[in-house]
Design a protein around this motif. Structure first.
Motif, PDB file in Angstrom:
ATOM      1  N   LEU A   2     145.167 -63.003 -16.153  1.00  0.00           N
ATOM      2  CA  LEU A   2     144.343 -64.197 -16.291  1.00  0.00           C
ATOM      3  C   LEU A   2     144.212 -64.580 -17.758  1.00  0.00           C
ATOM      4  O   LEU A   2     144.429 -65.722 -18.126  1.00  0.00           O
ATOM      5  CB  LEU A   2     142.962 -63.940 -15.666  1.00  0.00           C
ATOM      6  N   TYR A   3     143.891 -63.589 -18.598  1.00  0.00           N
ATOM      7  CA  TYR A   3     143.702 -63.904 -20.018  1.00  0.00           C
ATOM      8  C   TYR A   3     145.021 -64.270 -20.695  1.00  0.00           C
ATOM      9  O   TYR A   3     145.042 -65.100 -21.596  1.00  0.00           O
ATOM     10  CB  TYR A   3     143.027 -62.730 -20.723  1.00  0.00           C
ATOM     11  N   ARG A   4     146.113 -63.648 -20.238  1.00  0.00           N
ATOM     12  CA  ARG A   4     147.419 -63.969 -20.816  1.00  0.00           C
ATOM     13  C   ARG A   4     147.796 -65.418 -20.529  1.00  0.00           C
ATOM     14  O   ARG A   4     148.239 -66.142 -21.419  1.00  0.00           O
ATOM     15  CB  ARG A   4     148.467 -63.007 -20.238  1.00  0.00           C
ATOM     16  N   ILE A   5     147.587 -65.859 -19.291  1.00  0.00           N
ATOM     17  CA  ILE A   5     147.924 -67.238 -18.915  1.00  0.00           C
ATOM     18  C   ILE A   5     147.059 -68.219 -19.692  1.00  0.00           C
ATOM     19  O   ILE A   5     147.554 -69.194 -20.258  1.00  0.00           O
ATOM     20  CB  ILE A   5     147.754 -67.444 -17.398  1.00  0.00           C
ATOM     21  N   VAL A   6     145.759 -67.960 -19.730  1.00  0.00           N
ATOM     22  CA  VAL A   6     144.844 -68.873 -20.424  1.00  0.00           C
ATOM     23  C   VAL A   6     145.150 -68.927 -21.915  1.00  0.00           C
ATOM     24  O   VAL A   6     145.185 -70.012 -22.512  1.00  0.00           O
ATOM     25  CB  VAL A   6     143.378 -68.465 -20.166  1.00  0.00           C
ATOM     26  N   ALA A   7     145.409 -67.777 -22.525  1.00  0.00           N
ATOM     27  CA  ALA A   7     145.706 -67.759 -23.961  1.00  0.00           C
ATOM     28  C   ALA A   7     147.002 -68.505 -24.255  1.00  0.00           C
ATOM     29  O   ALA A   7     147.076 -69.273 -25.222  1.00  0.00           O
ATOM     30  CB  ALA A   7     145.792 -66.318 -24.452  1.00  0.00           C
ATOM     31  N   THR A   8     148.023 -68.306 -23.431  1.00  0.00           N
ATOM     32  CA  THR A   8     149.298 -69.000 -23.637  1.00  0.00           C
ATOM     33  C   THR A   8     149.124 -70.507 -23.552  1.00  0.00           C
ATOM     34  O   THR A   8     149.629 -71.257 -24.389  1.00  0.00           O
ATOM     35  CB  THR A   8     150.339 -68.538 -22.588  1.00  0.00           C
ATOM     36  N   GLU A   9     148.404 -70.951 -22.527  1.00  0.00           N
ATOM     37  CA  GLU A   9     148.223 -72.394 -22.340  1.00  0.00           C
ATOM     38  C   GLU A   9     147.306 -72.991 -23.416  1.00  0.00           C
ATOM     39  O   GLU A   9     147.598 -74.041 -23.967  1.00  0.00           O
ATOM     40  CB  GLU A   9     147.655 -72.682 -20.951  1.00  0.00           C
ATOM     41  N   LYS A  10     146.215 -72.302 -23.684  1.00  0.00           N
ATOM     42  CA  LYS A  10     145.194 -72.862 -24.585  1.00  0.00           C
ATOM     43  C   LYS A  10     145.630 -72.853 -26.045  1.00  0.00           C
ATOM     44  O   LYS A  10     145.431 -73.837 -26.766  1.00  0.00           O
ATOM     45  CB  LYS A  10     143.903 -72.063 -24.418  1.00  0.00           C
ATOM     46  N   TYR A  11     146.233 -71.749 -26.502  1.00  0.00           N
ATOM     47  CA  TYR A  11     146.510 -71.608 -27.929  1.00  0.00           C
ATOM     48  C   TYR A  11     147.946 -71.944 -28.324  1.00  0.00           C
ATOM     49  O   TYR A  11     148.227 -72.126 -29.508  1.00  0.00           O
ATOM     50  CB  TYR A  11     146.174 -70.191 -28.394  1.00  0.00           C
ATOM     51  N   ILE A  12     148.855 -72.018 -27.349  1.00  0.00           N
ATOM     52  CA  ILE A  12     150.242 -72.347 -27.686  1.00  0.00           C
ATOM     53  C   ILE A  12     150.652 -73.683 -27.076  1.00  0.00           C
ATOM     54  O   ILE A  12     151.054 -74.599 -27.781  1.00  0.00           O
ATOM     55  CB  ILE A  12     151.205 -71.224 -27.231  1.00  0.00           C
ATOM     56  N   MET A  13     150.554 -73.786 -25.751  1.00  0.00           N
ATOM     57  CA  MET A  13     151.114 -74.948 -25.065  1.00  0.00           C
ATOM     58  C   MET A  13     150.340 -76.242 -25.328  1.00  0.00           C
ATOM     59  O   MET A  13     150.955 -77.284 -25.558  1.00  0.00           O
ATOM     60  CB  MET A  13     151.214 -74.690 -23.559  1.00  0.00           C
ATOM     61  N   PHE A  14     149.008 -76.210 -25.286  1.00  0.00           N
ATOM     62  CA  PHE A  14     148.259 -77.449 -25.501  1.00  0.00           C
ATOM     63  C   PHE A  14     148.454 -78.018 -26.905  1.00  0.00           C
ATOM     64  O   PHE A  14     148.651 -79.223 -27.050  1.00  0.00           O
ATOM     65  CB  PHE A  14     146.777 -77.271 -25.167  1.00  0.00           C
ATOM     66  N   PRO A  15     148.435 -77.194 -27.972  1.00  0.00           N
ATOM     67  CA  PRO A  15     148.748 -77.772 -29.286  1.00  0.00           C
ATOM     68  C   PRO A  15     150.171 -78.332 -29.379  1.00  0.00           C
ATOM     69  O   PRO A  15     150.380 -79.398 -29.961  1.00  0.00           O
ATOM     70  CB  PRO A  15     148.567 -76.591 -30.254  1.00  0.00           C
ATOM     71  N   VAL A  16     151.146 -77.639 -28.768  1.00  0.00           N
ATOM     72  CA  VAL A  16     152.528 -78.129 -28.789  1.00  0.00           C
ATOM     73  C   VAL A  16     152.626 -79.458 -28.039  1.00  0.00           C
ATOM     74  O   VAL A  16     153.275 -80.406 -28.496  1.00  0.00           O
ATOM     75  CB  VAL A  16     153.490 -77.075 -28.188  1.00  0.00           C
ATOM     76  N   LYS A  17     151.966 -79.542 -26.884  1.00  0.00           N
ATOM     77  CA  LYS A  17     151.980 -80.786 -26.101  1.00  0.00           C
ATOM     78  C   LYS A  17     151.320 -81.924 -26.868  1.00  0.00           C
ATOM     79  O   LYS A  17     151.796 -83.057 -26.843  1.00  0.00           O
ATOM     80  CB  LYS A  17     151.257 -80.586 -24.776  1.00  0.00           C
ATOM     81  N   PHE A  18     150.221 -81.630 -27.549  1.00  0.00           N
ATOM     82  CA  PHE A  18     149.526 -82.655 -28.326  1.00  0.00           C
ATOM     83  C   PHE A  18     150.447 -83.217 -29.408  1.00  0.00           C
ATOM     84  O   PHE A  18     150.549 -84.433 -29.579  1.00  0.00           O
ATOM     85  CB  PHE A  18     148.253 -82.071 -28.948  1.00  0.00           C
ATOM     86  N   ILE A  19     151.142 -82.330 -30.102  1.00  0.00           N
ATOM     87  CA  ILE A  19     152.064 -82.762 -31.160  1.00  0.00           C
ATOM     88  C   ILE A  19     153.216 -83.569 -30.558  1.00  0.00           C
ATOM     89  O   ILE A  19     153.603 -84.617 -31.089  1.00  0.00           O
ATOM     90  CB  ILE A  19     152.583 -81.545 -31.951  1.00  0.00           C
ATOM     91  N   LEU A  20     153.761 -83.108 -29.426  1.00  0.00           N
ATOM     92  CA  LEU A  20     154.866 -83.813 -28.772  1.00  0.00           C
ATOM     93  C   LEU A  20     154.449 -85.212 -28.332  1.00  0.00           C
ATOM     94  O   LEU A  20     155.166 -86.182 -28.574  1.00  0.00           O
ATOM     95  CB  LEU A  20     155.371 -83.012 -27.571  1.00  0.00           C
ATOM     96  N   ILE A  21     153.281 -85.330 -27.714  1.00  0.00           N
ATOM     97  CA  ILE A  21     152.804 -86.638 -27.251  1.00  0.00           C
ATOM     98  C   ILE A  21     152.568 -87.566 -28.441  1.00  0.00           C
ATOM     99  O   ILE A  21     152.930 -88.742 -28.404  1.00  0.00           O
ATOM    100  CB  ILE A  21     151.531 -86.483 -26.392  1.00  0.00           C
TER     101      ILE A  21
END
Length: 195
Positions: free
Chosen positions: A1-20
């Motif tokens: 649970l924590y691995r999924i949340v950490a991956t999405e919250k701290y890696i994927m969401f910032p990358v998506k924000f920059i991409l958008i």
């Protein structure tokens, strides 16, 4: 649970924000890019942003309240599929198999290997990524060129190899975990025998 949340919250969401942000800036500054992107892209982008906001919020709130892991996995699946579809739309407008956005597919596969530890989950999600890449790269006019065909085939094989490597890493980690459990069990038995 924590691995999924950490991956999405701290890696994927910032990358998506920059991409958008980059997509929005580039489509406003360069009309040639806007013409290359499919006409339904604005709707896709709006749905992508809304979907990320909704499922990201649910994912983070679920993690804070410690609900069942199945809900977190469902949110992570939906986010992964949305990223895959959005990337496929971008790929069709930026050169198909020749696009440098291809490397983001490799990143998505690695992200899925981190988020989804079971082989069945990884197979399903990585095959969907591969199929979306193939679908986004198929362009009848471009496929006539030998160079395009070669790049398409090589990049498809690379995606298959990355997927297999992710599965292999999972198997190795699973075996290591089983060995550690067995070692701990043997130590506990030895301590009981000694006592």
């Amino acid at each position: 649970l924590y691995r999924i949340v950490a991956t999405e919250k701290y890696i994927m969401f910032p990358v998506k924000f920059i991409l958008i942000a980059l997509v929005l800036i580039l489509t406003r500054l360069y009309p040639a890019i806007r013409e290359e992107i499919p006409s339904f892209f604005n709707y896709q982008l709006t749905l992508y942003i809304l979907g990320n906001l909704v499922f990201g919020y649910v994912l983070i709130k679920i993690a804070q309240k410690q609900f069942r892991i199945i809900l977190v996995k469902i949110c992570a699946y939906v986010l992964s599929i949305m990223d895959n579809l959005f990337l496929s739309v971008l790929l069709t407008g930026t050169g198909g198999a020749m696009s440098n956005l291809y490397w983001a597919y490799c990143g998505l596969m690695i992200r899925n290997a981190i988020n989804f530890s079971e082989i069945k989950e990884q197979i399903f999600i990585n095959l969907s990524i591969l199929l979306c890449y193939i679908g986004a790269s198929l362009d009848r006019q471009a496929m006539l060129g030998a160079e395009y065909k070669e790049i398409f085939v090589v990049r498809t094989i690379i995606l298959l190899l990355i997927s297999i490597c992710c599965w292999g890493i999972y198997v190795l980690l699973q075996r290591k975990s089983e060995e550690n459990d067995l070692h701990l069990e043997v130590q506990m038995r030895q301590q009981k025998l000694l006592s």
